[in-house]
Design a protein around this motif. Structure first.
Motif, short mmCIF file in Angstrom:
data_model
loop_
_atom_site.label_atom_id
_atom_site.label_comp_id
_atom_site.label_asym_id
_atom_site.label_seq_id
_atom_site.Cartn_x
_atom_site.Cartn_y
_atom_site.Cartn_z
N PRO B 82 0.78 -1.45 -0.04
CA PRO B 82 -0.18 -0.37 -0.15
C PRO B 82 0.75 1.44 0.32
N ALA B 84 0.57 3.92 1.49
CA ALA B 84 0.85 4.64 2.97
C ALA B 84 2.25 4.11 3.63
N LEU B 88 4.70 6.51 5.42
CA LEU B 88 4.84 6.70 6.91
C LEU B 88 6.41 6.22 7.27
N ALA B 112 5.75 2.07 18.18
CA ALA B 112 5.77 1.68 16.56
C ALA B 112 6.09 -0.05 17.00
N TYR B 116 4.17 -3.33 16.14
CA TYR B 116 5.00 -4.68 15.55
C TYR B 116 4.93 -5.81 16.42
N LEU B 338 4.38 -3.84 9.73
CA LEU B 338 3.98 -3.31 11.30
C LEU B 338 2.81 -1.57 10.24
N ILE B 339 3.16 -1.18 9.22
CA ILE B 339 2.52 -0.47 8.82
C ILE B 339 1.51 -1.01 7.49
N LEU B 341 0.68 -4.41 8.12
CA LEU B 341 -0.50 -4.83 8.45
C LEU B 341 -1.65 -4.42 8.65
N SER B 342 -1.48 -3.61 9.17
CA SER B 342 -2.42 -2.31 10.15
C SER B 342 -2.93 -1.80 8.31
N ALA B 343 -2.08 -1.37 7.39
CA ALA B 343 -2.78 -1.07 6.70
C ALA B 343 -4.29 -1.72 5.63
N ILE B 344 -3.69 -2.74 5.40
CA ILE B 344 -3.87 -4.30 5.08
C ILE B 344 -5.63 -4.91 5.97
#
Ligand SMILES: Cc1ncc(COP(=O)(O)O)c(C=O)c1O
Ligand SMILES: Cc1ncc(COP(=O)(O)O)c(C=O)c1O
Lengths: 482, 448, 448, 482
Positions: B82, B84, B88, B112, B116, B338-339, B341-344
């Protein structure tokens, strides 16, 4: 700030995926399926963006202000390097390992090869492997190369020890231990270098290697370095150079010229790649001829018509130290950095890194005790012993600096200096920045006498104050439950 | 001197500084270096401007053949990232920060990484995770050394179905220790349980398996976990994070230490790196974990904060007694993970995993339609599977490369007697059109 | 509903909100719209995922022919953009902020724009600058309207050497006002001073000139300024900011209002936008300036801060009496301009300007070597110059396009009788190799 | 913070340029040269990076928190749009204007063409020009098109007026005035829309156009809109639609269907492109058939074999309104936004924008006076009149919100509401965000009664407090001297 998990709302979706253009497959047998989906965040993209943007704003960073962290070489990370590395994002490393695949990767392979050549010139080595993924990884790789070398000469069992000075970085003994050696630690002499007499006593034919960094972690260049390596070699021990402090000597001294046989380089220090809040780094390892046969596979070699190939026969090589070719995009940044600065540029880097360190040393030595008062290289190490008389520790000075908008110097290392304050300004800082920092350091020294509690209570300007580390270690909440 | 990159001083400033130091020249500062030791040569090329440098990098990248349609995995996977994630993780405060040694001004990185660690635990079903290791292979090695410490034994059994590169890295790590590493040859692309049974005894520290394995086969190691535990040995599993959107977790199977490569979680292929290795384990083993660990705590006013914890495991304190030599890790890549997994998101990962399997199954069904091509039937698969060709896979792959298709990984160089085997990977990024073209061209290649 | 982009609510949340509002459905909220007015059709295609969207955008960009070596200007110029410009202007806090109406939480934008205004003043030698206009053409129009207000007159004289697009924009702006716009046909690529002299009288509000002009000619308007001032009229000059690294400033020449397009300052070509227009003037005219202006001030504690000032000129207060209708400007592009100028720096701009002229002079010297090709001799030039070809320029340019060279701008469509004229632009980015290739291919094209 | 100029050091260099590969040209005559170089910043790249990074950190932004600025549609700016627009950075606009040039620009021209088609569908217009560079620029372009239309029918001199409601945005009358018209302003009736009776009185055959936005700036949809346009048309006046509020009605109503003849769209509002701290925006203008002949040149047209061409004969066109094709990369973002959301997505945008606005309206109306208490569309307008009884103005509430970490709503507009507090949440905000904001608004209302001085003194958490605007206007320091 809330955790991202605390912002999750059941059923909320983030980034949308494409609709599948193929039929759905039959369900897998139940025992192969997870019972319930992983409780990952369920947040909107906007909330995601705000969360991480605001988290980032709770970080001190090189791009916000001076970061004089000793031994870490926090120099400016040029923005063009990020753009350059991004060019290589789409290339799959397996491609190079397929039949006929190297032809598709001549750019990437050639860059790694050239980088190795340039690092060999900078360090005075004969060949370089770019596989190691960080400094410590390079150290372990280097020590394994030395082990393979000794083994190849029938000395595997005979060689039991690795010698390190007590000023060495923790990764040195740790890497040697992981590589199967016992450690002999030699104390530092009053003149700031490894005590040469004690070193001689420590040396026997059972020593496989001597690990040093020069300048050492006190920022001092060891004038006896050649003598030391001669002694080591006389015991058939090899000299390992920890390249973390290379920023001080580029173009001035080549470790290979002063008797070192193996070296690792921290591209994320000397060669301007960002530290990423802890990594990734890259730790290429250079060796002298005698050790080339043992280098990790696959080796990148150039044939006569200038084509780059992968050599991967099961030779005397120690094998792979990483799955592919190392932290490639970090190396792309370092490569771009080196060709951009060029010969003169790198020499100037070392000159001004040393200039800046000595400037700070001289300006501050009347306020802070300087245990080893001599010309330093890229960094200098003070002690807060004077401040301690007022009950102020190095860590208190550190926290005071945070309130003044500065990242503190290194204060837990080197272990041999009590209340160490280890300052490495690097070459990229302007005089105005150094002067402003020096003023705050002086203010800290004066406040330590007049208002020590101000330092004990610091920091007060940060989102959180000093944190309870004992509680953290006791409770071990390392994963948010629920 | 002015126009040198990133060295800001003007000649006037240098003079002021020299006099403050009390030396006549910069050169004088290098006097501690005995002159006979000084470098005699330094042959780097002259420098370039920023513009020329970027130009040169572009021409280097252009020397790679791009725009290939890839069906290769082997540890690195071409997944959607993604937008983002770049934006980020590209925040300067993240990528130009050092290791968060000063927690008060590093809560961004620390929180963060705590998030994670949580994501890795939830994904794998384990109790504790560290803040990242170098990559998947070194994570296998660290897990093995961790098992050696925990059990005090000195034998590691490795399933031959584990990624061959990871196996090589593990052997390199253990090469100079007196540790015995035993490999078990695969049986029909699966762990040879019979042979393993014969080897399992009290000398074994751990058994290392991979799921899905290098052949793409998905296995259930629950029973194996019990066998291993019966001997007070440990089971180590290397897993492919995206597959955990669908597949049973190591935690559910009773695995003790889980490792893997995190590249597939939001990190670009970048010719092999950086990615990150993850390691997670049962709570009991936390003091034996390698690398940094972030822990939650509070400040004097009771405000929640995060710190590096249990540092007494680490090299900067324990030196040669440390649980590992690792210092710099792959923090920024873990942050990307982490980003990603958080976005998906929770359901997104399930959907992505399912789409990978669906596309792979579609490709499988089409490929077996080619005369002479059969598929390894021994086990279920996720997004990779092994097919048998009527001729050596090397030639076929080379032929398809010329058509800008990376057809897969020929097994010949990794497993004797598998010269006709090809491992094909299909991620969610491969369209039906690309798959159909692969099938068409592969048919052409095998039928000539 | 969940999987729709950027609409976060879950069905449950929507229900909660509806009951808080006290309606049964979202549809009910649209009841104020008479049903007979509701849309009957809505034919947009169904949505795409982020991945598919970016893929589609890539294929659209691929429908443009890239990798051309450009020798065109005409108002937009292909200059070096330091990497820092993208990274810094890409800070989310800059590009996702709105107009700084709340100064206390907008000091970043406000101080940056104050620094921008300062840069424009120092570059042009003027007293005051606003915080940007739309582009170079609209800036000419705004300057003209400003002159009409200041002088209370209604005639604008425009040098035909001004960029033809800017002249068209100016005419469009003034089209429905009773203002007379008189154009003076160029003489040898320069302002026809004789003809102008004949026209200058008390009815003239302003004269608009450009330096370097569309032919690339560099002129000195000092004398003209005096002539114009003698009639209490104003002199407006449109300038090319990069050229001001070298050329005499409008301020030095006595210009009253300076405008121009800021694209060349760190803004990519992007098929024509966004760039920004700048406008700077003598202090006396500040209350007649269009658009936003940032001013320095202090807070109660005496801390320096910046605010939008003299807003009584603007539409949100003065409405139809405002000095301009502009509201959104091109702030982010102006910020890029500031960062560009700060990155290149004082001496850097001088060097860049000089390099532009050096490369152009080199190209000129080579091009005139081609049989039948001559160069416009009437004036000195900066990085653009006009050459005469032995045949129509259109055909020659078209021929070179087929060889991936954009040879320049043929003047035929802008000036009658100039069919054989070509304006060639050479920026610092064009290498000697590219120039030599241009010359070679142009020779081929004209000699056939 | 220091100004960048205050950090300059004589002779310091920033980014290094290539060395010239051509001979130096002869010096220009002295009268053509500037006497001394412009006093631009002289800073190191690292200091540059820190300066602008730290400046950015002094900005509130959409990516840091909620931005409920009424009339501004501060919705999430998807990151993928930035990446998409960057793909077009290298293309020179002149290329399309060269002989044979359009062939090299089919991608860019086609995208603009398609964008026009999609916007025409969304707004119910027949053709769209993408040249206008912002909303106000679109307004002026639109009014000039109307002027050209009247002129073409011999009514240039007859048509003198443009009618606007008093609730209209300042740009409406300003644009009409710049386009040469006198303004007639019609008051708003108690029911929140333009007073229809007064409107009828105002309308004569001398009126060229009526400019409206619907929903209007109070967030109310005018039920008489059709009647109004019929009346206007009966006077041969054209209806202009200010598209700034389009976010409320996509897929629900098409301005073209309710009698509007010309419309501008703010891509930087409804279509998710970032505001950039004030710009750039983009304001494409759509028109009904009768006005097509007057559209700006060059017009992008598609020929029968689907090739995109530029039509640029001197027709009835009003000419160019911008030098090239408009703010192209802003349009690339809007185009990507539209194809990504698609038909259903855009309908949902309007539905949830309206849902969010009504939710806030209902939750807050007991705390703040709601002058027009009815179902709103995408935004709602409160008045701080209740708070004023305690001496608290809308601006004080605004400053209090800043201290609480929120960007205030619009408080200077619309002018017809005293102490206006104009809130537009947009559809991209989650319920949790709205609830947190509502709580703070309630806290503000309560504090206004209990501790009004807290609101008068706000903000105290920002780098600077309330600034002296009179001083700024008086001293006019708009450029730093020296
Ligand atoms: C002197 C020294 N040696 C070795 C290392 C280890 O390097 P890395 O963190 O890349 O593993 C460091 C890093 O802090 C260091 O300072
Ligand atoms: C209702 C309305 N109309 C017109 C405009 C002007 O648009 P722009 O700022 O893009 O010129 C705005 C912008 O604030 C607006 O809110």
């Amino acid at each position: 700030m809330q955790l991202i998990y605390e912002q999750s709302v059941n059923g909320r979706r983030g980034v949308r995926l494409p609709v599948s253009d193929v039929p759905a497959a039959a369900e897998l047998p139940g025992n192969l399926l997870r019972r319930e989906s992983a409780a990952l965040p369920e947040v909107a993209e906007l909330d995601l963006v705000r969360h991480f943007t605001n988290l980032s704003r709770r970080n001190y960073s090189l791009d916000t202000n001076f970061y004089p962290l000793g031994s870490c070489t926090m120099k400016y990370n040029a923005k063009v390097l990020e753009n350059a590395a991004a060019l290589f994002a789409p290339f799959h490393p397996m491609t190079a390992l397929l039949p006929g695949g190297v032809e598709l990767c001549q750019g990437s392979l050639g860059m790694l090869y050239d980088l190795g050549q340039m690092l060999a010139d900078i360090t005075g080595m004969d060949e370089v492997t770019t596989q190691p993924l960080a400094g410590a990884h390079g150290e372990m790789t280097g020590i394994l190369l030395i082990a393979a070398y000794h083994a190849s000469r029938g000395n595997k069992d005979k060689k039991k020890y690795v010698v390190v000075p007590d000023s060495s970085h923790g990764t040195n003994p740790a890497s040697a231990a992981i590589a199967g050696y016992e450690i002999i630690t030699v104390p530092t002499a009053p003149y700031g270098d490894m005590d040469i007499e004690l070193f001689k006593k420590a040396m026997t034919d059972e020593v496989a290697a001597v690990m040093m960094t020069c300048p050492n972690t006190l920022g001092l260049f060891n004038p006896h370095i050649k003598e030391i390596s001669d002694i080591a070699h006389s015991h058939d021990a090899l000299m390992y150079y920890d390249g973390a402090n290379l920023n001080a000597i580029m173009g001035k001294v080549k470790p290979g010229d002063v008797g070192f046989d193996v070296i690792h380089v921290n591209l994320h220090k000397t060669f301007g790649t960002p530290h990423g809040g802890g990594g990734p780094g890259s730790g290429p390892v250079g060796v002298k001829k005698a050790l080339i046969p043992f280098l990790p596979q696959p080796r990148i070699v150039m044939n006569d018509d200038g084509q780059f190939l992968l050599e991967d026969q099961k030779t005397a090589s120690i094998g792979r130290t990483a799955n592919f070719f190392g932290n490639f995009s970090v190396m792309a940044k370092a490569y771009a950095y080196i060709i951009m600065l060029g010969r003169e540029g790198l020499i100037r880097v070392s000159e001004q890194a040393v200039l800046n360190a000595n400037y700070i040393k001289e300006r501050l030595k009347t306020y802070y005790d300087l245990p080893y008062d001599m010309t330093c290289m890229h960094e200098c190490v003070f002690s807060a012993s004077k401040q301690l008389e007022h009950g102020v520790h190095a860590i208190d000075v550190a926290k005071f600096l945070i309130d003044k908008g500065y990242h503190p110097p290194t204060v837990y290392f080197p272990l041999i200096v009590k209340e160490a304050i280890m300052i490495e300004p690097t070459e990229t800082e302007s005089k105005a920045t150094l002067d402003a920092f020096i003023d705050v350091m002086i203010e800290a020294a004066i406040t330590a006498e007049t208002n020590p509690h101000l330092l004990h209570d610091a920091p007060v300007t940060t989102p959180v104050g000093r944190l309870d580390e004992t509680k953290a270690a006791r409770e071990q909440n390392v994963c948010c439950i629920g | 001197m002015n126009d040198s990159h990133y060295c800001p001083h003007t000649p006037e400033e240098i003079q002021e500084m020299l006099s403050a130091i009390g030396v006549a020249s910069v050169e004088e500062l290098f006097s501690p270096i005995p002159s006979e030791l000084r470098a005699k040569t330094f042959n780097l090329p002259p420098g370039l401007s920023e513009f020329e440098t970027f130009d040169k990098m572009k021409s280097i990248a252009a020397d790679n053949r791009g725009g290939m349609s890839g069906f290769v995995g082997g540890g690195f996977y071409d997944h959607i990232i993604p937008a983002a994630v770049d934006h980020l993780s590209g925040r300067a405060e993240f990528y130009t920060a050092y290791t968060p040694y000063q927690p008060e001004c590093s809560q961004g990185t620390l929180q963060a990484l705590f998030e994670y660690q949580t994501a890795i635990c939830r994904l794998t079903g384990m109790d504790v995770s560290n803040a990242s290791l170098y990559d998947g292979g070194t994570a296998c090695a660290e897990a093995a050394m961790m098992a050696l410490r925990i059990t005090g034994r000195n034998k590691i059994i490795v399933d031959g179905c584990v990624n061959p590169f990871s196996r090589q890295v593990l052997k390199t790590y253990l090469y100079n220790l007196d540790v015995e590493v035993v490999e078990i040859a695969p049986l029909d692309g699966l762990l040879n349980r019979e042979e393993l049974a014969g080897m399992l005894d009290e000398s074994v520290a751990a058994v290392l398996v991979q799921n899905p394995n290098f052949f793409g086969c998905v296995d259930d190691f629950s029973a194996l976990a019990q066998q291993v535990h019966a001997l007070d040995a440990l089971l180590i599993a290397s897993v492919y994070p995206i597959s955990l959107g669908l597949l049973a977790t190591p935690g559910e199977m009773g695995v003790d230490i889980t490792v893997g490569d995190g590249q597939s979680l939001g990190n670009p292929l970048s010719f092999g790196g950086p990615s990150f290795g993850f390691i997670a384990a049962r709570k009991a083993f936390i003091r034996n974990m390698p690398g940094r660990i972030i822990g939650e705590t509070v400040d004097k006013q009771g405000r929640r904060g995060f710190v590096l914890t249990l540092q007494a495991r680490e090299q900067h304190i324990k030196r040669h007694k440390a649980t590992s030599n690792i210092c710099s890790n792959q923090g920024l890549c873990a942050l990307r993970g982490l980003i990603f997994l958080s976005a998906i998101g929770r359901q997104g990962l399930v959907d992505m995993a399912r789409m990978n399997r669906d596309k792979a199954e579609y490709a499988k069904s089409q490929l077996v339609g080619i005369p002479g091509v059969t598929v390894l039937q021994s086990a279920a698969t996720f997004n990779e599977f092994t097919i048998f060709l009527p001729k050596p896979a090397d030639g076929v792959v080379a032929a398809l490369l010329r058509k800008d298709i990376i057809a897969g990984v020929p097994l010949g160089q990794y497993y004797q007697g598998s010269e006709n085997c090809l491992v094909v990977t299909v991620t969610e990024k491969r369209s039906r059109k690309e798959i159909d073209r692969l099938v068409k061209e592969l048919e052409v290649a095998v039928c000539n």
